[in-house]
Motif scaffolding. Structure first.
Motif, PDB file in Angstrom:
ATOM      1  N   LEU A  39      58.255  18.173  35.229  1.00 40.39           N
ATOM      2  CA  LEU A  39      58.611  18.876  33.950  1.00 40.39           C
ATOM      3  C   LEU A  39      58.557  17.819  32.668  1.00 40.39           C
ATOM      4  O   LEU A  39      57.805  18.012  31.766  1.00 40.39           O
ATOM      5  CB  LEU A  39      59.646  19.769  33.895  1.00 40.39           C
ATOM      6  N   TYR A  40      59.356  16.975  32.883  1.00 42.61           N
ATOM      7  CA  TYR A  40      59.447  15.984  31.771  1.00 42.61           C
ATOM      8  C   TYR A  40      58.204  15.216  31.570  1.00 42.61           C
ATOM      9  O   TYR A  40      57.838  15.045  30.336  1.00 42.61           O
ATOM     10  CB  TYR A  40      60.687  14.866  32.066  1.00 42.61           C
ATOM     11  N   ASN A  41      57.534  14.874  32.530  1.00 45.21           N
ATOM     12  CA  ASN A  41      56.156  14.104  32.315  1.00 45.21           C
ATOM     13  C   ASN A  41      55.165  15.169  31.603  1.00 45.21           C
ATOM     14  O   ASN A  41      54.561  14.769  30.531  1.00 45.21           O
ATOM     15  CB  ASN A  41      55.347  14.064  33.860  1.00 45.21           C
ATOM     16  N   ARG A  42      55.211  16.438  32.071  1.00 48.05           N
ATOM     17  CA  ARG A  42      54.266  17.584  31.282  1.00 48.05           C
ATOM     18  C   ARG A  42      54.813  17.659  29.958  1.00 48.05           C
ATOM     19  O   ARG A  42      53.900  17.722  28.794  1.00 48.05           O
ATOM     20  CB  ARG A  42      54.140  18.742  32.028  1.00 48.05           C
ATOM     21  N   ILE A  50      60.677  13.413  23.495  1.00 43.64           N
ATOM     22  CA  ILE A  50      61.655  14.419  24.030  1.00 43.64           C
ATOM     23  C   ILE A  50      62.542  13.398  25.177  1.00 43.64           C
ATOM     24  O   ILE A  50      61.750  12.728  25.982  1.00 43.64           O
ATOM     25  CB  ILE A  50      61.184  15.518  24.858  1.00 43.64           C
ATOM     26  N   SER A  51      63.663  13.478  25.227  1.00 41.70           N
ATOM     27  CA  SER A  51      64.341  12.889  26.337  1.00 41.70           C
ATOM     28  C   SER A  51      64.518  13.603  27.686  1.00 41.70           C
ATOM     29  O   SER A  51      64.685  14.845  27.363  1.00 41.70           O
ATOM     30  CB  SER A  51      65.681  12.289  25.768  1.00 41.70           C
ATOM     31  N   ILE A  52      64.902  12.785  28.569  1.00 46.31           N
ATOM     32  CA  ILE A  52      64.933  13.513  29.900  1.00 46.31           C
ATOM     33  C   ILE A  52      66.373  14.313  29.876  1.00 46.31           C
ATOM     34  O   ILE A  52      66.288  15.299  30.551  1.00 46.31           O
ATOM     35  CB  ILE A  52      64.687  12.569  31.112  1.00 46.31           C
ATOM     36  N   ALA A  53      67.066  13.833  29.134  1.00 41.48           N
ATOM     37  CA  ALA A  53      68.516  14.629  29.048  1.00 41.48           C
ATOM     38  C   ALA A  53      68.308  15.827  28.425  1.00 41.48           C
ATOM     39  O   ALA A  53      69.010  16.894  28.880  1.00 41.48           O
ATOM     40  CB  ALA A  53      69.350  13.820  28.035  1.00 41.48           C
TER      41      ALA A  53
END
Lengths: 137, 137
Positions: A39-42, A50-53
């Motif tokens: 999801l983070y990749n997308r 946008i940070s993964i946190a």
DNA sequence: GTAGATGCAAAGTATTTGCGACAAG
DNA sequence: CTTGTCGCAAATACTTTGCATCTAC
């Protein structure tokens, strides 16, 4: 696709930030069951800042508001999926990892009966079938 | 309790070390579903020198040999249970965490049918019911 | 304006692994 | 003997959190 996740946020009173809108959009458009990394990749493709946190915080928040649902399939990271009216369970292909969604009313009903039998009210359940495709035809 | 875990190791050709014997004994005598930490605590009481790494390695090994089975219930660490002939599923009390084991032949059968319906052979499955105890009577 | 959200990096958990010492078959 | 196991500590993988800054309402 009756209502988008963004619309659900509004009707549930979840504050909408730029980041949340993007995450909502990506999840609304995902028909698979991405894990947080995926999801983070997308979302990163749409907004690389946008940070993964934030992704972790957002999926957790959406889960608490009944917008997303979290799955913890065998041996892996948590994966998320949009929660819609129609409940369903999962059939997972052990070879390919492909996930098939299904509903079986009879099984649903029997589950309730089992819980009753032990003096419980069924609140939630998890049913996962793991199989391999048949050779055949 | 047809056969102890230690006996299973012998018949499956798993090398038995002092540590494995202790872990096997503790698991054989556990009727609950301990997580690795809890298992480590129990084992430590018998031999305080056993390291947690060995416990992790051993449960993994036992799982691979079909001696233990691993559960990943909601929001927690992996928990292990001895694997015996009789398959069963779990009903988890959301308030207390208590776990009830149950079997329902009709559900089992329906699961196979669902898999068939999609062209799969059912290899494994996971069914967990989450409920709350009813007030009353 | 203000409460709540974000990004970053650091801290937590749960679990795995490299390695030299050691034990089972 | 020799291969595999153990204990230890360091490493990894996933997820959460403290804090200063920023933003939606």
């Amino acid at each position: 696709m009756s209502e988008t996740i963004e619309q659900k946020c509004i009707s549930k009173g979840v504050k909408l930030t730029e980041q949340r809108k993007i995450i909502a959009k990506v999840m609304s458009e995902s028909s698979d069951h991405p894990d947080v990394d995926e999801l983070y990749n997308r979302v990163s493709k749409i907004d690389p800042k946008i940070s993964i946190a934030t992704v972790y915080r957002t999926v957790k928040l959406f889960e608490e508001f009944g917008i997303l649902t979290k799955h913890e399939f065998k041996g892996g990271k948590a994966r998320y999926e949009e929660l819609n009216e129609g409940h369903h369970d999962h059939l997972i292909d052990l070879k390919t990892g492909e996930i098939i969604e299904f509903v079986d009313e009879k099984i649903e009903e029997l589950q309730k009966q089992v819980a009753e039998k032990y003096g419980y009210t069924l609140v939630d359940h998890k049913l996962e079938l793991y199989g391999v495709k048949k050779k055949s035809q």
